[in-house]
Design a protein around this motif. Structure first.
Motif, PDB file in Angstrom:
ATOM      1  N   ALA A 182      46.324  29.740  47.084  1.00  0.00           N
ATOM      2  CA  ALA A 182      45.167  30.628  47.266  1.00  0.00           C
ATOM      3  C   ALA A 182      43.983  30.270  46.368  1.00  0.00           C
ATOM      4  O   ALA A 182      42.842  30.295  46.818  1.00  0.00           O
ATOM      5  N   ASN A 191      40.604  29.812  48.235  1.00  0.00           N
ATOM      6  CA  ASN A 191      39.514  30.809  48.238  1.00  0.00           C
ATOM      7  C   ASN A 191      39.156  31.335  46.848  1.00  0.00           C
ATOM      8  O   ASN A 191      38.487  32.353  46.728  1.00  0.00           O
ATOM      9  N   GLY A 192      39.577  30.655  45.823  1.00  0.00           N
ATOM     10  CA  GLY A 192      39.258  31.089  44.459  1.00  0.00           C
ATOM     11  C   GLY A 192      40.353  31.942  43.859  1.00  0.00           C
ATOM     12  O   GLY A 192      40.522  31.972  42.641  1.00  0.00           O
ATOM     13  N   GLY A 193      41.084  32.649  44.746  1.00  0.00           N
ATOM     14  CA  GLY A 193      42.239  33.432  44.315  1.00  0.00           C
ATOM     15  C   GLY A 193      41.912  34.444  43.233  1.00  0.00           C
ATOM     16  O   GLY A 193      40.782  34.942  43.119  1.00  0.00           O
ATOM     17  N   LEU A 194      42.901  34.739  42.432  1.00  0.00           N
ATOM     18  CA  LEU A 194      42.755  35.732  41.372  1.00  0.00           C
ATOM     19  C   LEU A 194      41.578  35.433  40.437  1.00  0.00           C
ATOM     20  O   LEU A 194      40.788  36.334  40.141  1.00  0.00           O
ATOM     21  N   ALA A 250      38.782  34.185  40.973  1.00  0.00           N
ATOM     22  CA  ALA A 250      37.485  34.466  41.605  1.00  0.00           C
ATOM     23  C   ALA A 250      37.171  35.954  41.602  1.00  0.00           C
ATOM     24  O   ALA A 250      36.051  36.357  41.942  1.00  0.00           O
ATOM     25  N   GLN A 251      38.129  36.771  41.229  1.00  0.00           N
ATOM     26  CA  GLN A 251      37.836  38.202  41.171  1.00  0.00           C
ATOM     27  C   GLN A 251      36.905  38.519  40.004  1.00  0.00           C
ATOM     28  O   GLN A 251      36.429  39.641  39.878  1.00  0.00           O
ATOM     29  N   ASN A 300      34.078  37.103  39.898  1.00  0.00           N
ATOM     30  CA  ASN A 300      32.759  36.747  40.427  1.00  0.00           C
ATOM     31  C   ASN A 300      31.782  37.914  40.517  1.00  0.00           C
ATOM     32  O   ASN A 300      30.601  37.711  40.737  1.00  0.00           O
ATOM     33  N   HIS A 301      32.264  39.121  40.361  1.00  0.00           N
ATOM     34  CA  HIS A 301      31.364  40.276  40.494  1.00  0.00           C
ATOM     35  C   HIS A 301      30.721  40.683  39.190  1.00  0.00           C
ATOM     36  O   HIS A 301      29.914  41.595  39.156  1.00  0.00           O
ATOM     37  N   ARG A 306      30.295  31.346  38.555  1.00  0.00           N
ATOM     38  CA  ARG A 306      31.239  31.899  39.529  1.00  0.00           C
ATOM     39  C   ARG A 306      32.396  30.929  39.724  1.00  0.00           C
ATOM     40  O   ARG A 306      32.218  29.727  39.588  1.00  0.00           O
ATOM     41  N   VAL A 307      33.551  31.453  40.087  1.00  0.00           N
ATOM     42  CA  VAL A 307      34.693  30.605  40.434  1.00  0.00           C
ATOM     43  C   VAL A 307      34.555  30.220  41.909  1.00  0.00           C
ATOM     44  O   VAL A 307      34.246  31.065  42.754  1.00  0.00           O
ATOM     45  N   PRO A 327      36.181  28.008  45.384  1.00  0.00           N
ATOM     46  CA  PRO A 327      37.262  27.236  45.992  1.00  0.00           C
ATOM     47  C   PRO A 327      36.860  25.760  46.060  1.00  0.00           C
ATOM     48  O   PRO A 327      35.664  25.457  46.062  1.00  0.00           O
TER      49      PRO A 327
END
Ligand code: SF4
Ligand code: SF4
Ligand code: FES
Lengths: 238, 183
Positions: free
Chosen positions: B89, B93-96, B98-99, B101-102, B136-137, B139
């Motif tokens: 993942a 899609n960046g996975g955990l 990437a959370q 990113n906000h 940002r993280v 993929p």
């Protein structure tokens, strides 16, 4: 005597007034869909159910069946387009399935499995969307909303409440809660509402039940979404 | 004398990942011996080789991109591997990771090094040897072309085995029901 049309060469009987989707599910044929639900008037928003009829593309959930129609559905060409649509839905929202309570019970995910989606292909939007945890029994995670509007229909038509609505246009379209504060806690929404059960993805979630079923034993771990009997079924996992 | 067939060279790495996907690689269990009749590992945590050989056949990348070092390593993999596989993942899609990113990076660094108690003594690490974090993280397919993806968090050993054996046999890799999952 009922009339017939064909899907991928199979003869499908139908009653006047039925849509291609309705006749197909009745005959046990799975056409991928996300915004269609047998209990509601089709709104034709997701386009996942697109088929080719006499050479032209059309959403099968809104298309009335006609005698002699030649429908193509399960072809490499159409499935590739459906796959592209699911990829767009994935990158437009924040779908982190491993940390989503709906994982394994989710129709978006299961549809993507059915279509063999191996990656999102497009660049991710990573949009900023809020979570509303204000309600005592229900969590709203807007990060996963695919704007199918089933909750809007269910709340309006079955619950007679109008808790949800879609607001904005184009890429700015988003789900809102009908309260002055915008918070679910300030509505009369309840766990018993039809709208609490129709979300095909992990937006409207019952609190304190998440991850109760282990990975491997969840709805679509057991059977793919295309399995007979799954077609017209309403998916619930609580 | 029959020449022994050349082995397929496989490189693997973990970028912004947790090594869970590499653990799944080990979950191939005794079939790893079968695999090793056909492949040899190049750069990989399993060999501790630091750089890819220029003639790798398959590159397997776990994890997304969260800092400049990740991008550097990913580009090295793309340059040196004929086939690049995104494994799991985080790579897909960046996975955990990437959370994150906000939140703006500054807020995150403040939270980790200033607000929370810890060994950093209120200092945000700034050693020039440290790779710079990205805002940002991402993929990996957002930076290089990726040939195949094996979804899952992590993918099962069976899924990895299926894709590798498909590729070794010259088949288009395919994961059917049960093997294809995103969680
Ligand atoms: S709603 Fe479905 S697709 Fe989205 S994160 Fe949850 S399980 Fe994955
Ligand atoms: S919350 Fe769920 S049911 Fe409502 S529009 Fe979004 S995806 Fe559809
Ligand atoms: S199911 Fe037909 S358009 Fe969504």
């Amino acid at each position: 005597m009922s009339q017939t049309f064909t899907i991928d060469g199979r003869v499908i009987p139908f009653e006047i007034g039925q849509t291609v989707m309705q006749a197909a599910s009745q005959a046990g044929i799975y056409i991928p869909h996300l915004c269609y639900h047998p209990a509601f008037k089709p709104n034709g928003s997701c386009k996942l159910c697109t088929v080719k009829v006499n050479g032209r593309q059309s959403a099968s959930c809104t298309l009335r069946a006609q005698s002699g129609m030649v429908v193509e559905s399960d072809t490499e060409e159409i499935n590739a387009e459906r796959r592209t649509l699911t990829q767009m839905l994935f990158v437009e929202g924040n779908h982190f399935c491993p940390s989503c309570e709906k994982s394994g019970h989710c129709q978006l995910q299961a549809t993507a499995y059915h279509l063999g989606m191996m990656s999102p292909h497009f660049d991710h939007f990573f949009p900023d969307r809020a979570v509303d945890a204000s309600h005592p029994d229900i969590l709203l995670d807007f990060n996963r909303c695919i704007l199918c509007s089933l909750c809007v229909q269910a709340s309006r038509e079955v619950d007679k409440k109008q808790v949800f609505a879609l607001s904005g246009r184009g890429i700015g379209t988003h789900l809102i809660v009908n309260a002055r504060s915008g918070r679910l806690a300030d509505t009369d929404f309840s766990l018993a509402d039809k709208a609490a059960q129709v979300c095909p993805v992990g937006v409207i979630l019952k609190k304190r039940t998440g991850f109760a079923v282990p990975i491997g034993q969840r709805t679509y771990d057991q059977q793919p979404i295309s399995a007979p009997g799954k077609v017209a079924e309403e998916i619930r996992h609580d | 004398m029959i020449e022994p067939r050349k082995k397929i060279k496989v490189a693997t790495t973990s970028l912004a990942g947790c090594f869970g996907c590499h653990m799944s690689l080990l979950d191939i269990d005794q079939r790893l011996f079968t695999l090793l009749e056909h492949i040899e590992f190049d750069r990989s945590p399993l060999t501790d080789i630091k750089n890819c050989s220029p003639d790798c056949d398959i590159g397997i990348v776990e994890g997304g991109l969260c800092n400049t070092e990740n991008i550097h390593v990913l580009r090295e993999f793309r340059r040196n591997c004929k086939i690049l596989i995104a494994l799991g993942a985080c790579a897909i899609n960046g996975g955990l990771p990437a959370q994150r990113n906000h939140w703006p990076l500054a807020v995150l660094l403040e939270e980790v090094y200033h607000t929370s108690p810890g060994p950093a003594n209120g200092m945000i690490p700034n050693d020039p040897e440290l790779p710079l974090p990205l805002d940002r993280v991402h993929p990996i397919h957002e930076v290089v072309h990726v040939d195949y993806a094996i979804p899952g968090c992590p993918p099962s050993g069976d899924a990895i085995w299926k894709v590798l054996t498909d590729l070794l046999a010259g088949r288009e890799p395919e994961l059917g029901h049960g093997l294809l999952h995103y969680d």
